[in-house]
Design a protein around this motif. Structure first.
Motif, PDB file in Angstrom:
ATOM      1  N   PHE A   1       0.826  -1.210   0.000  1.00  0.00           N
ATOM      2  CA  PHE A   1       0.000   0.000   0.000  1.00  0.00           C
ATOM      3  C   PHE A   1       0.865   1.268   0.000  1.00  0.00           C
ATOM      4  O   PHE A   1       0.459   2.300  -0.557  1.00  0.00           O
ATOM      5  N   THR A   2       2.045   1.210   0.614  1.00  0.00           N
ATOM      6  CA  THR A   2       2.969   2.346   0.554  1.00  0.00           C
ATOM      7  C   THR A   2       3.424   2.588  -0.880  1.00  0.00           C
ATOM      8  O   THR A   2       3.475   3.731  -1.355  1.00  0.00           O
ATOM      9  N   TYR A   3       3.731   1.507  -1.596  1.00  0.00           N
ATOM     10  CA  TYR A   3       4.157   1.633  -2.994  1.00  0.00           C
ATOM     11  C   TYR A   3       2.997   2.105  -3.875  1.00  0.00           C
ATOM     12  O   TYR A   3       3.213   2.861  -4.830  1.00  0.00           O
ATOM     13  N   VAL A   4       1.784   1.645  -3.572  1.00  0.00           N
ATOM     14  CA  VAL A   4       0.613   2.118  -4.324  1.00  0.00           C
ATOM     15  C   VAL A   4       0.452   3.620  -4.136  1.00  0.00           C
ATOM     16  O   VAL A   4       0.236   4.364  -5.106  1.00  0.00           O
ATOM     17  N   GLU A   5       0.561   4.077  -2.901  1.00  0.00           N
ATOM     18  CA  GLU A   5       0.414   5.517  -2.634  1.00  0.00           C
ATOM     19  C   GLU A   5       1.483   6.323  -3.358  1.00  0.00           C
ATOM     20  O   GLU A   5       1.209   7.373  -3.941  1.00  0.00           O
ATOM     21  N   SER A   6       2.718   5.827  -3.342  1.00  0.00           N
ATOM     22  CA  SER A   6       3.799   6.502  -4.045  1.00  0.00           C
ATOM     23  C   SER A   6       3.520   6.556  -5.546  1.00  0.00           C
ATOM     24  O   SER A   6       3.721   7.601  -6.194  1.00  0.00           O
ATOM     25  N   GLY A   7       3.027   5.453  -6.119  1.00  0.00           N
ATOM     26  CA  GLY A   7       2.695   5.428  -7.544  1.00  0.00           C
ATOM     27  C   GLY A   7       1.561   6.374  -7.893  1.00  0.00           C
ATOM     28  O   GLY A   7       1.586   7.031  -8.949  1.00  0.00           O
ATOM     29  N   VAL A   8       0.557   6.461  -7.024  1.00  0.00           N
ATOM     30  CA  VAL A   8      -0.560   7.380  -7.272  1.00  0.00           C
ATOM     31  C   VAL A   8      -0.085   8.833  -7.213  1.00  0.00           C
ATOM     32  O   VAL A   8      -0.510   9.664  -8.024  1.00  0.00           O
TER      33      VAL A   8
ATOM     34  N   SER B   1     -10.658   5.131 -19.261  1.00  0.00           N
ATOM     35  CA  SER B   1      -9.975   3.867 -19.590  1.00  0.00           C
ATOM     36  C   SER B   1      -8.474   3.976 -19.332  1.00  0.00           C
ATOM     37  O   SER B   1      -7.848   3.033 -18.822  1.00  0.00           O
ATOM     38  N   ALA B   2      -7.878   5.133 -19.661  1.00  0.00           N
ATOM     39  CA  ALA B   2      -6.446   5.325 -19.417  1.00  0.00           C
ATOM     40  C   ALA B   2      -6.137   5.344 -17.921  1.00  0.00           C
ATOM     41  O   ALA B   2      -5.139   4.764 -17.475  1.00  0.00           O
ATOM     42  N   MET B   3      -7.015   5.980 -17.133  1.00  0.00           N
ATOM     43  CA  MET B   3      -6.798   6.022 -15.686  1.00  0.00           C
ATOM     44  C   MET B   3      -6.947   4.648 -15.058  1.00  0.00           C
ATOM     45  O   MET B   3      -6.227   4.294 -14.115  1.00  0.00           O
ATOM     46  N   ALA B   4      -7.866   3.840 -15.589  1.00  0.00           N
ATOM     47  CA  ALA B   4      -8.015   2.468 -15.090  1.00  0.00           C
ATOM     48  C   ALA B   4      -6.744   1.667 -15.351  1.00  0.00           C
ATOM     49  O   ALA B   4      -6.296   0.884 -14.493  1.00  0.00           O
ATOM     50  N   LYS B   5      -6.147   1.857 -16.533  1.00  0.00           N
ATOM     51  CA  LYS B   5      -4.902   1.153 -16.851  1.00  0.00           C
ATOM     52  C   LYS B   5      -3.757   1.617 -15.952  1.00  0.00           C
ATOM     53  O   LYS B   5      -2.942   0.803 -15.504  1.00  0.00           O
TER      54      LYS B   5
ATOM     55  N   GLY C   1      -4.081   2.849 -12.903  1.00  0.00           N
ATOM     56  CA  GLY C   1      -4.340   2.281 -11.580  1.00  0.00           C
ATOM     57  C   GLY C   1      -3.972   0.816 -11.507  1.00  0.00           C
ATOM     58  O   GLY C   1      -3.368   0.361 -10.521  1.00  0.00           O
ATOM     59  N   ALA C   2      -4.303   0.058 -12.548  1.00  0.00           N
ATOM     60  CA  ALA C   2      -3.966  -1.372 -12.586  1.00  0.00           C
ATOM     61  C   ALA C   2      -2.453  -1.574 -12.618  1.00  0.00           C
ATOM     62  O   ALA C   2      -1.914  -2.475 -11.955  1.00  0.00           O
ATOM     63  N   ALA C   3      -1.745  -0.720 -13.372  1.00  0.00           N
ATOM     64  CA  ALA C   3      -0.290  -0.823 -13.446  1.00  0.00           C
ATOM     65  C   ALA C   3       0.357  -0.518 -12.095  1.00  0.00           C
ATOM     66  O   ALA C   3       1.308  -1.191 -11.676  1.00  0.00           O
ATOM     67  N   ILE C   4      -0.163   0.502 -11.402  1.00  0.00           N
ATOM     68  CA  ILE C   4       0.365   0.854 -10.067  1.00  0.00           C
ATOM     69  C   ILE C   4       0.172  -0.309  -9.097  1.00  0.00           C
ATOM     70  O   ILE C   4       1.089  -0.667  -8.339  1.00  0.00           O
ATOM     71  N   LEU C   5      -1.020  -0.901  -9.109  1.00  0.00           N
ATOM     72  CA  LEU C   5      -1.307  -2.020  -8.211  1.00  0.00           C
ATOM     73  C   LEU C   5      -0.455  -3.236  -8.555  1.00  0.00           C
ATOM     74  O   LEU C   5       0.096  -3.894  -7.656  1.00  0.00           O
TER      75      LEU C   5
ATOM     76  N   VAL D   1       2.368  -5.166  -6.107  1.00  0.00           N
ATOM     77  CA  VAL D   1       2.290  -6.592  -5.769  1.00  0.00           C
ATOM     78  C   VAL D   1       3.554  -7.323  -6.210  1.00  0.00           C
ATOM     79  O   VAL D   1       4.144  -8.096  -5.444  1.00  0.00           O
ATOM     80  N   LEU D   2       3.992  -7.085  -7.449  1.00  0.00           N
ATOM     81  CA  LEU D   2       5.148  -7.798  -7.990  1.00  0.00           C
ATOM     82  C   LEU D   2       6.436  -7.449  -7.243  1.00  0.00           C
ATOM     83  O   LEU D   2       7.287  -8.325  -7.022  1.00  0.00           O
ATOM     84  N   LEU D   3       6.593  -6.177  -6.845  1.00  0.00           N
ATOM     85  CA  LEU D   3       7.803  -5.784  -6.125  1.00  0.00           C
ATOM     86  C   LEU D   3       7.840  -6.339  -4.707  1.00  0.00           C
ATOM     87  O   LEU D   3       8.925  -6.534  -4.146  1.00  0.00           O
ATOM     88  N   ASN D   4       6.673  -6.585  -4.122  1.00  0.00           N
ATOM     89  CA  ASN D   4       6.637  -7.043  -2.728  1.00  0.00           C
ATOM     90  C   ASN D   4       6.445  -8.544  -2.577  1.00  0.00           C
ATOM     91  O   ASN D   4       6.640  -9.080  -1.484  1.00  0.00           O
TER      92      ASN D   4
END
Length: 317
Positions: free
Chosen positions: A109-116, A141-145, A147-151, A155-158
């Motif tokens: 969630f810290t990485y998600v916040e940083s990405g946002v 549609s671009a914002m959904a992509k 958001g999905a990339a950030i999430l 996940v992959l980094l952690n």
């Protein structure tokens, strides 16, 4: 310090740490922290509800703000339960699996916040550089992509961290430095070789917080360059004013982390209670302050709150 003579893998128990030297009064000391947690949950829930239910707020900036509020709620949900268990129930023990799971969600969630925050920085740059085509450049549609990339990145980094921790040997009982589990804390308690774990943790931080902070600075360089190209002083001021809220929450997110890092290297052992307090606040301050900053600076958010309040009064009448 617990002995490594009878170390095990994946079956250790970790002891959470409250405020050193204040064990008899930590119930009272923890009251402000608990109030901040509750206020954070309420504030971010209100922001999320407003943006989801008000069509006027379905703009790119507010959709990114809803992502930020969701990540703040996730961070509160990851840290708040162990604080309550420790400060109010006196339960210090946490089994390995729960500790590893909490570690994963806190960092994710810290990485998600940083990405946002990075996405919001470039959103502000696009809004200032090309305001007429802002909505077409950033459709839903671009914002959904994004958001999905950030999430997915979070996940992959952690994901490797808890998997690699299972191969390490720990004492049957180990004492943590905080009231929650962090990767660096767990790696430091291991009895076996942790070079791979340390390298994975370093790469994870560099590809998330390190990369994001660098790109946020780059985005503000581009914003300043664009603003200086605006002819009228009023237009420059108006453009810069749209970035104030975002700049505030960027500072709120990164400065406590910087302060905690300095404290750990300079005065951690001289003031252990202060180090624990800073460690708690550096996770609690951003979720608490983000709704306040946007409520104070965003006219649309204030209008949405007022409209909901007036509608509630009418319904009660």
């Amino acid at each position: 310090m617990f002995s490594c003579n009878s170390s095990t893998s994946g079956h250790s128990t970790f002891l959470l740490t409250g405020f050193p030297g204040l064990e008899t009064s930590q119930h009272w000391v923890s009251i402000p922290i608990n109030l901040v947690c509750v206020a954070s949950v309420v504030g971010n829930s209100i922001i999320l509800f407003l943006i989801c239910t008000d069509p006027a707020l379905h703009e790119p900036m507010y959709i990114f703000l809803s992502m930020l509020a969701a990540s703040d709620l996730g961070l509160c949900a990851s840290t708040f339960p162990t604080m309550v268990r420790l400060f109010w129930l006196g339960a210090r023990e946490l089994p390995f699996d729960l500790c590893a799971a909490q570690m994963f969600f806190i960092h994710a969630f810290t990485y998600v916040e940083s990405g946002v925050l990075l996405a919001m920085a470039f959103d502000r740059f696009i809004a200032i550089r090309d305001p007429l085509h802002y909505a077409t450049i950033l459709p839903h549609s671009a914002m959904a992509k994004v958001g999905a990339a950030i999430l997915a990145r979070a996940v992959l980094l952690n994901l490797p961290a808890p998997v690699l921790l299972r191969r390490l040997l720990f004492p049957p009982t180990s004492e943590l430095s905080h009231c929650y589990c962090l990767h660096c804390d767990l790696v430091g308690l291991a009895c076996s070789d942790t070079r791979v774990n340390s390298l994975v943790g370093l790469v994870s931080i560099l590809l998330s917080l390190g990369l994001d902070s660098s790109l946020i600075m780059l985005s503000y360089v581009l914003i300043l360059r664009t603003v200086l190209g605006i002819a009228s002083p009023g237009g420059r001021l108006k453009a810069l004013n749209t970035c104030v809220s975002h700049l505030c929450i960027v500072l709120i997110f990164y400065l406590p982390k910087l302060g905690l890092s300095v404290l750990h290297r300079v005065e951690k052992h001289s003031y252990p209670a202060l180090a624990v307090l800073m460690a708690n606040l550096h996770f609690l301050v951003p979720p608490f302050m983000n709704p306040i900053v946007y409520c104070l600076k965003s006219k649309q958010i204030r209008q949405g709150l007022l409209k909901r309040f007036q509608q509630k009064q009418v319904d009660i009448s």
